[in-house]
Design a protein around this motif. Structure first.
Motif, PDB file in Angstrom:
ATOM      1  N   ARG A  28       0.821  -1.219   0.000  1.00 39.07           N
ATOM      2  CA  ARG A  28       0.000   0.000   0.000  1.00 39.07           C
ATOM      3  C   ARG A  28       0.852   1.265   0.000  1.00 39.07           C
ATOM      4  O   ARG A  28       0.353   2.353  -0.281  1.00 39.07           O
ATOM      5  CB  ARG A  28      -0.945   0.001   1.204  1.00 39.07           C
ATOM      6  CG  ARG A  28      -2.147  -0.910   1.033  1.00 39.07           C
ATOM      7  CD  ARG A  28      -3.089  -0.844   2.214  1.00 39.07           C
ATOM      8  NE  ARG A  28      -2.536  -1.503   3.391  1.00 39.07           N
ATOM      9  CZ  ARG A  28      -3.160  -1.613   4.556  1.00 39.07           C
ATOM     10  NH1 ARG A  28      -4.356  -1.061   4.713  1.00 39.07           N
ATOM     11  NH2 ARG A  28      -2.607  -2.246   5.566  1.00 39.07           N
TER      12      ARG A  28
ATOM     13  N   GLN B 134     -16.505  -0.704   7.759  1.00 36.09           N
ATOM     14  CA  GLN B 134     -15.102  -1.092   7.846  1.00 36.09           C
ATOM     15  C   GLN B 134     -14.887  -2.527   8.300  1.00 36.09           C
ATOM     16  O   GLN B 134     -13.740  -2.992   8.362  1.00 36.09           O
ATOM     17  CB  GLN B 134     -14.359  -0.146   8.812  1.00 36.09           C
ATOM     18  CG  GLN B 134     -14.242   1.274   8.332  1.00 36.09           C
ATOM     19  CD  GLN B 134     -13.457   2.150   9.294  1.00 36.09           C
ATOM     20  OE1 GLN B 134     -12.797   1.655  10.209  1.00 36.09           O
ATOM     21  NE2 GLN B 134     -13.528   3.452   9.107  1.00 36.09           N
TER      22      GLN B 134
ATOM     23  N   LEU C 132     -12.484  -5.084   6.634  1.00 37.97           N
ATOM     24  CA  LEU C 132     -11.042  -4.871   6.683  1.00 37.97           C
ATOM     25  C   LEU C 132     -10.370  -5.658   7.802  1.00 37.97           C
ATOM     26  O   LEU C 132      -9.136  -5.694   7.887  1.00 37.97           O
ATOM     27  CB  LEU C 132     -10.731  -3.379   6.882  1.00 37.97           C
ATOM     28  CG  LEU C 132     -11.261  -2.428   5.804  1.00 37.97           C
ATOM     29  CD1 LEU C 132     -11.025  -0.985   6.221  1.00 37.97           C
ATOM     30  CD2 LEU C 132     -10.609  -2.733   4.463  1.00 37.97           C
TER      31      LEU C 132
ATOM     32  N   ASP D 194      -3.197   3.240  12.838  1.00 37.02           N
ATOM     33  CA  ASP D 194      -2.878   2.217  11.854  1.00 37.02           C
ATOM     34  C   ASP D 194      -1.921   2.812  10.832  1.00 37.02           C
ATOM     35  O   ASP D 194      -2.338   3.426   9.854  1.00 37.02           O
ATOM     36  CB  ASP D 194      -4.166   1.725  11.179  1.00 37.02           C
ATOM     37  CG  ASP D 194      -3.889   0.656  10.121  1.00 37.02           C
ATOM     38  OD1 ASP D 194      -2.724   0.234   9.982  1.00 37.02           O
ATOM     39  OD2 ASP D 194      -4.838   0.258   9.420  1.00 37.02           O
TER      40      ASP D 194
ATOM     41  N   ASP E 174      -1.957   2.052   6.865  1.00 37.97           N
ATOM     42  CA  ASP E 174      -2.899   2.721   5.954  1.00 37.97           C
ATOM     43  C   ASP E 174      -2.361   4.117   5.666  1.00 37.97           C
ATOM     44  O   ASP E 174      -1.985   4.852   6.589  1.00 37.97           O
ATOM     45  CB  ASP E 174      -4.280   2.799   6.619  1.00 37.97           C
ATOM     46  CG  ASP E 174      -5.267   3.591   5.793  1.00 37.97           C
ATOM     47  OD1 ASP E 174      -5.843   3.030   4.850  1.00 37.97           O
ATOM     48  OD2 ASP E 174      -5.456   4.791   6.106  1.00 37.97           O
ATOM     49  N   ARG E 175      -2.324   4.509   4.406  1.00 38.60           N
ATOM     50  CA  ARG E 175      -1.675   5.773   4.052  1.00 38.60           C
ATOM     51  C   ARG E 175      -2.318   6.984   4.719  1.00 38.60           C
ATOM     52  O   ARG E 175      -1.624   7.856   5.255  1.00 38.60           O
ATOM     53  CB  ARG E 175      -1.683   5.958   2.536  1.00 38.60           C
ATOM     54  CG  ARG E 175      -0.742   5.034   1.795  1.00 38.60           C
ATOM     55  CD  ARG E 175      -0.828   5.230   0.301  1.00 38.60           C
ATOM     56  NE  ARG E 175      -2.177   4.953  -0.192  1.00 38.60           N
ATOM     57  CZ  ARG E 175      -2.566   5.170  -1.439  1.00 38.60           C
ATOM     58  NH1 ARG E 175      -1.716   5.664  -2.324  1.00 38.60           N
ATOM     59  NH2 ARG E 175      -3.808   4.892  -1.817  1.00 38.60           N
ATOM     60  N   THR E 176      -3.647   7.036   4.706  1.00 37.10           N
ATOM     61  CA  THR E 176      -4.321   8.193   5.301  1.00 37.10           C
ATOM     62  C   THR E 176      -4.129   8.222   6.806  1.00 37.10           C
ATOM     63  O   THR E 176      -3.843   9.279   7.388  1.00 37.10           O
ATOM     64  CB  THR E 176      -5.821   8.176   4.953  1.00 37.10           C
ATOM     65  OG1 THR E 176      -5.969   8.155   3.528  1.00 37.10           O
ATOM     66  CG2 THR E 176      -6.522   9.401   5.509  1.00 37.10           C
ATOM     67  N   ASP E 177      -4.266   7.079   7.454  1.00 37.44           N
ATOM     68  CA  ASP E 177      -4.100   7.043   8.907  1.00 37.44           C
ATOM     69  C   ASP E 177      -2.648   7.281   9.298  1.00 37.44           C
ATOM     70  O   ASP E 177      -2.365   7.855  10.349  1.00 37.44           O
ATOM     71  CB  ASP E 177      -4.595   5.709   9.471  1.00 37.44           C
ATOM     72  CG  ASP E 177      -5.131   5.858  10.894  1.00 37.44           C
ATOM     73  OD1 ASP E 177      -5.474   6.995  11.283  1.00 37.44           O
ATOM     74  OD2 ASP E 177      -5.207   4.850  11.620  1.00 37.44           O
ATOM     75  N   TYR E 178      -1.726   6.867   8.444  1.00 36.56           N
ATOM     76  CA  TYR E 178      -0.311   7.160   8.688  1.00 36.56           C
ATOM     77  C   TYR E 178      -0.082   8.668   8.745  1.00 36.56           C
ATOM     78  O   TYR E 178       0.586   9.185   9.649  1.00 36.56           O
ATOM     79  CB  TYR E 178       0.541   6.531   7.587  1.00 36.56           C
ATOM     80  CG  TYR E 178       1.988   6.968   7.597  1.00 36.56           C
ATOM     81  CD1 TYR E 178       2.895   6.431   8.500  1.00 36.56           C
ATOM     82  CD2 TYR E 178       2.446   7.937   6.703  1.00 36.56           C
ATOM     83  CE1 TYR E 178       4.221   6.836   8.522  1.00 36.56           C
ATOM     84  CE2 TYR E 178       3.767   8.346   6.701  1.00 36.56           C
ATOM     85  CZ  TYR E 178       4.650   7.791   7.611  1.00 36.56           C
ATOM     86  OH  TYR E 178       5.961   8.206   7.624  1.00 36.56           O
TER      87      TYR E 178
END
Length: 306
Positions: free
Chosen positions: A21, A170, A173, A259, A262-266
């Motif tokens: 991802r 969600q 997931l 998390d 995950d790019r957005t949560d990162y």
């Protein structure tokens, strides 16, 4: 000492995934080594294990994850250079990862799933209970989730999973749990588990997040667990068998979790933790307020150009 009362001292950190991802950033850099402000994500995880008294940590990595091994080793030349400059702050930061715990490494030959990664730890763990902490799942250090899970294991034996209620959209997931009340303080009995179910098939909105305290009885179950979803050996499938025997409990967590897989949560994680840092927060927060206020388009573009 009976298995029930054997204290948990070992932690296993699976970190062999490919990190697709985050490509192309993770083509040569493990996703667990992506910086969260100025520390790699996996260091936060090891710090959490050490804070809970788990002083023996096994990293399950892959052949493309050498950077993780290097990070938790001593960097002699760098330490000497910083010591010569009298830079004690950075010297301490460089030395800290290697001093957190007794850290070991084993390679998972192929990324065959979380269940297979846990099975790779069998020889190291032996017949002792152990914790599993996923390398890209961060729990706020002010929370006591892992300590609570260890207490539940000590009191009841068996295995313990961390659960978090997630929005209905969600559930696909995560592994999701069917639960029954088992006491106060958010402790439940897990009666079933389904790996990444469709919304209509989910037994609840309680998702299994990346913290487990496992009884060694999970190993023979994993050995006979066939590949499941995605052609991988799923830890959820093995825990389903143990749950059917009444030996799995869950701790419902309502605190802060990040998390970083995950790019957005990162990105959210980096911003949140930077804002909370006393050395960075005031200046960064002031800039962030100004930036957000200018997100009508014109001001944002002007600020970026400047």
């Amino acid at each position: 000492m009976s298995a029930l009362h054997t204290p948990v001292r070992k932690a296993v950190v699976p970190a062999a995934g490919l990190g697709t991802r985050f490509l192309p950033a993770t083509k040569a850099t493990p996703k667990e080594m992506l910086p969260v402000v100025d520390k790699p994500a996996i260091q936060y995880v090891v710090e959490e294990a050490a804070a809970a008294g788990l002083d023996d940590v096994l990293m399950v990595t892959g052949r493309h994850k050498r950077a993780i091994e290097d990070h938790f080793d001593h960097a002699v030349e760098l330490e000497r250079a910083l010591a010569a400059k009298g830079d004690t702050v950075r010297l301490g930061a460089v030395r800290d990862p290697a001093r957190l715990a007794n850290i070991h490494h084993i390679r998972q030959g192929e990324p065959l799933g979380l269940g297979h990664a846990v099975l790779c730890a069998r020889r190291h763990v032996g017949d002792q209970p152990f914790a599993v902490l996923l390398g890209d799942d961060l729990i706020d250090p002010r929370e006591s989730l892992l300590a609570r899970m260890l207490e539940v294991r000590e009191r009841h034996g068996g295995s313990v999973v961390a659960l978090m209620e997630v929005p209905e959209e969600q559930v696909h997931l995560y592994g999701c749990a069917a639960v029954e009340p088992a006491g106060r303080d958010g402790i439940v009995r897990v009666t079933g588990l389904v790996e990444k179910p469709a919304r209509q098939d989910a037994p609840s909105r309680y998702a299994v997040i990346g913290r487990y305290v496992l009884d060694p009885a999970v190993f023979p179950v994993l050995e006979r667990t066939p590949p499941g979803r995605g052609g991988e050996i799923q830890l959820t499938d093995a825990l389903q068998e143990l749950a059917a025997g009444g030996t799995v409990r869950g701790v419902v967590f309502t605190g802060a979790r990040y998390d970083t897989g995950d790019r957005t949560d990162y990105l959210r994680t980096v911003v949140r933790l930077a804002c909370e840092r006393p050395d960075l927060g005031p200046e960064f927060t002031a800039w962030l307020r100004e930036f957000v206020a200018g997100l009508d388009g014109t001001t944002a573009r002007g600020s970026a150009a400047a």
